[in-house]
Motif scaffolding. Structure first.
Motif, mmCIF file in Angstrom:
data_model
loop_
_atom_site.group_PDB
_atom_site.id
_atom_site.type_symbol
_atom_site.label_atom_id
_atom_site.label_comp_id
_atom_site.label_asym_id
_atom_site.label_seq_id
_atom_site.Cartn_x
_atom_site.Cartn_y
_atom_site.Cartn_z
ATOM 1 N N SER A 8 -22.827 36.692 10.191
ATOM 2 C CA SER A 8 -21.785 35.722 9.801
ATOM 3 C C SER A 8 -22.181 34.625 8.713
ATOM 4 O O SER A 8 -21.745 34.447 7.632
ATOM 5 N N MET A 12 -20.847 34.505 4.899
ATOM 6 C CA MET A 12 -20.455 33.432 4.015
ATOM 7 C C MET A 12 -21.186 33.162 2.740
ATOM 8 O O MET A 12 -20.892 32.815 1.710
ATOM 9 N N SER A 16 -19.409 32.881 -0.545
ATOM 10 C CA SER A 16 -19.646 31.563 -1.453
ATOM 11 C C SER A 16 -19.959 32.188 -2.919
ATOM 12 O O SER A 16 -19.606 31.447 -3.939
ATOM 13 N N LYS A 52 -12.223 32.737 -0.003
ATOM 14 C CA LYS A 52 -11.701 31.491 0.794
ATOM 15 C C LYS A 52 -11.487 32.007 2.220
ATOM 16 O O LYS A 52 -11.819 31.591 3.306
ATOM 17 N N ALA A 53 -10.829 33.004 2.512
ATOM 18 C CA ALA A 53 -10.598 33.843 3.685
ATOM 19 C C ALA A 53 -11.763 34.391 4.266
ATOM 20 O O ALA A 53 -11.688 34.021 5.593
ATOM 21 N N ILE A 55 -14.675 33.249 3.929
ATOM 22 C CA ILE A 55 -15.714 32.093 4.410
ATOM 23 C C ILE A 55 -14.891 31.539 5.861
ATOM 24 O O ILE A 55 -15.897 31.335 6.723
ATOM 25 N N SER A 56 -13.645 31.353 5.690
ATOM 26 C CA SER A 56 -13.228 31.053 7.091
ATOM 27 C C SER A 56 -13.339 31.815 8.175
ATOM 28 O O SER A 56 -13.549 31.486 9.413
ATOM 29 N N LEU A 57 -13.159 33.207 7.890
ATOM 30 C CA LEU A 57 -13.425 34.252 9.078
ATOM 31 C C LEU A 57 -14.716 34.242 9.528
ATOM 32 O O LEU A 57 -14.901 34.280 10.821
ATOM 33 N N ASN A 58 -15.718 34.309 8.678
ATOM 34 C CA ASN A 58 -17.175 34.283 8.856
ATOM 35 C C ASN A 58 -17.465 32.832 9.670
ATOM 36 O O ASN A 58 -18.449 32.986 10.503
ATOM 37 N N ALA A 59 -17.010 31.962 9.188
ATOM 38 C CA ALA A 59 -17.026 30.581 9.636
ATOM 39 C C ALA A 59 -16.514 30.714 11.483
ATOM 40 O O ALA A 59 -17.245 30.203 12.418
ATOM 41 N N ALA A 60 -15.457 31.346 11.767
ATOM 42 C CA ALA A 60 -14.886 31.451 12.952
ATOM 43 C C ALA A 60 -15.684 32.068 13.806
ATOM 44 O O ALA A 60 -16.107 32.010 14.886
ATOM 45 N N LYS A 63 -18.661 30.496 14.849
ATOM 46 C CA LYS A 63 -18.588 29.340 15.823
ATOM 47 C C LYS A 63 -18.381 29.834 17.305
ATOM 48 O O LYS A 63 -18.771 29.440 18.233
#
Length: 77
Positions: A8, A12, A16, A52-53, A55-60, A63
């Motif tokens: 992940s 990201m 980026s 953007k999507a 990055i959000s998915l990889n951050a999820a 986490k």
């Protein structure tokens, strides 16, 4: 086995870089730079949204994997 954290984090980083490239394309529009005439605004906007999507998915995923690792450690300790 490769951990979900490294996968992940790598995702990201790639997203980026794509986001930065698309943002640079938008920034060159309306300037006298040679590349500015070749910028497709609609494709660039799609690339920004996709990055953007991603990055959000990889951050999820990051986490979730960290939370899972914490739970496993709590069980073991």
């Amino acid at each position: 086995m490769i951990s979900a954290v490294s996968i992940s984090a790598g995702g990201m980083a790639v997203a980026s870089q794509r986001y930065a490239g698309a943002a640079e394309d938008v920034a060159t529009m309306g300037t006298s730079l040679p590349q500015a005439t070749q910028v497709d605004l609609s494709a660039t906007a799609v690339q920004l949204i996709e990055s953007k999507a991603a990055i959000s998915l990889n951050a999820a995923v990051l986490k979730s994997s960290v939370d899972t690792e914490k739970r496993v450690l709590d069980i073991l300790v």
